[in-house]
Design a protein around this motif. Structure first.
Motif, PDB file in Angstrom:
ATOM      1  N   UNK A 142       0.791  -1.234   0.000  1.00  0.00           N
ATOM      2  CA  UNK A 142       0.000   0.000   0.000  1.00  0.00           C
ATOM      3  C   UNK A 142       0.824   1.286   0.000  1.00  0.00           C
ATOM      4  N   UNK A 143       1.772   1.578   0.832  1.00  0.00           N
ATOM      5  CA  UNK A 143       2.180   0.797   2.002  1.00  0.00           C
ATOM      6  C   UNK A 143       1.551   1.342   3.277  1.00  0.00           C
ATOM      7  N   UNK A 144       1.287   0.447   4.231  1.00  0.00           N
ATOM      8  CA  UNK A 144       0.802   0.853   5.539  1.00  0.00           C
ATOM      9  C   UNK A 144       1.999   1.200   6.433  1.00  0.00           C
ATOM     10  N   UNK A 145       1.765   1.959   7.510  1.00  0.00           N
ATOM     11  CA  UNK A 145       2.888   2.336   8.376  1.00  0.00           C
ATOM     12  C   UNK A 145       3.450   1.156   9.161  1.00  0.00           C
ATOM     13  N   UNK A 146       4.754   1.188   9.408  1.00  0.00           N
ATOM     14  CA  UNK A 146       5.400   0.273  10.342  1.00  0.00           C
ATOM     15  C   UNK A 146       5.036  -1.180  10.150  1.00  0.00           C
ATOM     16  N   UNK A 147       4.495  -1.788  11.225  1.00  0.00           N
ATOM     17  CA  UNK A 147       4.156  -3.207  11.207  1.00  0.00           C
ATOM     18  C   UNK A 147       2.663  -3.451  11.023  1.00  0.00           C
ATOM     19  N   UNK A 148       1.933  -2.461  10.496  1.00  0.00           N
ATOM     20  CA  UNK A 148       0.516  -2.657  10.231  1.00  0.00           C
ATOM     21  C   UNK A 148       0.348  -3.716   9.149  1.00  0.00           C
ATOM     22  N   UNK A 149      -0.783  -4.451   9.139  1.00  0.00           N
ATOM     23  CA  UNK A 149      -1.007  -5.464   8.094  1.00  0.00           C
ATOM     24  C   UNK A 149      -1.003  -4.839   6.699  1.00  0.00           C
ATOM     25  N   UNK A 150      -0.485  -5.584   5.751  1.00  0.00           N
ATOM     26  CA  UNK A 150      -0.404  -5.129   4.364  1.00  0.00           C
ATOM     27  C   UNK A 150      -0.230  -6.366   3.483  1.00  0.00           C
ATOM     28  N   UNK A 151      -0.488  -6.222   2.185  1.00  0.00           N
ATOM     29  CA  UNK A 151      -0.114  -7.270   1.247  1.00  0.00           C
ATOM     30  C   UNK A 151       1.388  -7.126   1.008  1.00  0.00           C
ATOM     31  N   UNK A 152       2.153  -8.064   1.538  1.00  0.00           N
ATOM     32  CA  UNK A 152       3.604  -7.998   1.483  1.00  0.00           C
ATOM     33  C   UNK A 152       4.098  -8.612   0.181  1.00  0.00           C
ATOM     34  N   UNK A 153       5.193  -8.093  -0.315  1.00  0.00           N
ATOM     35  CA  UNK A 153       5.731  -8.572  -1.573  1.00  0.00           C
ATOM     36  C   UNK A 153       7.166  -9.053  -1.436  1.00  0.00           C
ATOM     37  N   UNK A 154       7.523 -10.024  -2.251  1.00  0.00           N
ATOM     38  CA  UNK A 154       8.894 -10.521  -2.331  1.00  0.00           C
ATOM     39  C   UNK A 154       9.230 -10.679  -3.806  1.00  0.00           C
ATOM     40  N   UNK A 155      10.282 -10.021  -4.246  1.00  0.00           N
ATOM     41  CA  UNK A 155      10.722 -10.107  -5.639  1.00  0.00           C
ATOM     42  C   UNK A 155      12.118 -10.706  -5.682  1.00  0.00           C
TER      43      UNK A 155
END
Length: 249
Positions: A76-89
């Motif tokens: 999104x990104x959301x702040x800090x450790x808030x839930x988000x759809x995380x990505x790995x490339x």
């Protein structure tokens, strides 16, 4: 590699419109349109080979070792450790050809959840390709899974960076059919963090930077292709931009 457009006589105009819209949004954001907040690292991927029946993709079926660039990101990104759809490339570098770009998002591990991007807090977990690939007549999903014996990447980009400063975090590369279990084919190790300038220059192409036997399937592949084209265009990047030239971990 050929990407099949959606079944429409106006496919060319639609493609141009999507790319231009993505480019305009990227310019407004002044950076990446997708997963703008991230950190990149030197890495290494060791392929063990596919257990059981071969996948039909030589890079996955045959043992090998590849210099790799790894990027962790928040969607999104959301702040800090808030839930988000995380990505790995991952970019697996080939000394004699096009790299292999693999982009995966936080998801569930079970067959019914592999197609769904799921928000979560922790960077250690399951990441899948969401859309499937085709290798000949086979449909494949690729994933990066947590290594239970590795240091935890934590709940934020900052904790992930900290983990690479004191240890060598590891993740596991896996392949599966639509309903079959994940089969572990290799291991990805994270090393030193790349500079902010190197991270900003890095650009992936998950549709065209693929092994010759592999192609992305479905209409989402077409949409993804146009969106990434527009995002790269806004940043003045190319499908081969960036990537670590440092020694592997």
């Amino acid at each position: 590699m050929t990407v099949t457009p959606p079944p429409s006589r106006s496919a060319g105009r639609v493609a141009t419109a999507v790319e231009r819209a993505s480019s305009a949004l990227g310019r407004l954001r002044r950076g990446r349109l997708l997963h703008p907040a991230g950190r990149s690292f030197v890495g290494e991927t060791v392929i063990w080979g596919t257990p059981g029946p071969p996948s039909g993709v030589a890079l996955l079926d045959q043992p090998g070792r590849y210099r790799t660039t790894v990027r962790l990101s928040k969607g999104t990104p959301t702040p800090g450790s808030w839930p988000d759809v995380l990505g790995l490339a991952l970019r697996l570098h080939h000394d004699d050809g096009r790299p292999f770009d693999l982009l995966v998002s936080s998801s569930g591990a079970a067959p019914g959840l592999r197609n769904l991007p799921l928000p979560r807090r922790r960077f250690t977990g399951t990441y899948s390709t969401i859309t499937c690939y085709r290798a000949g007549r086979r449909r494949l999903w690729l994933a990066v899974l947590a290594d239970p014996d590795s240091v935890d990447l934590g709940r934020s980009l900052a904790t992930a960076v900290a983990a690479t400063r004191t240890d060598t975090p590891r993740l596991v590369l896996a392949v599966a059919s639509a309903v079959g279990p994940w089969r572990l084919v290799g291991q990805v190790s994270l090393g030193a963090q790349l500079s902010a300038e190197e991270d900003a220059a890095l650009a992936f192409d998950p549709v065209r930077n693929l092994p010759p036997e592999l192609r992305v399937a479905g209409p989402l592949a077409w949409l993804r292709d146009q969106t990434y084209r527009g995002s790269r265009r806004a940043r003045g990047a190319t499908a081969q931009s960036g990537g670590s030239t440092a020694t592997t971990v």
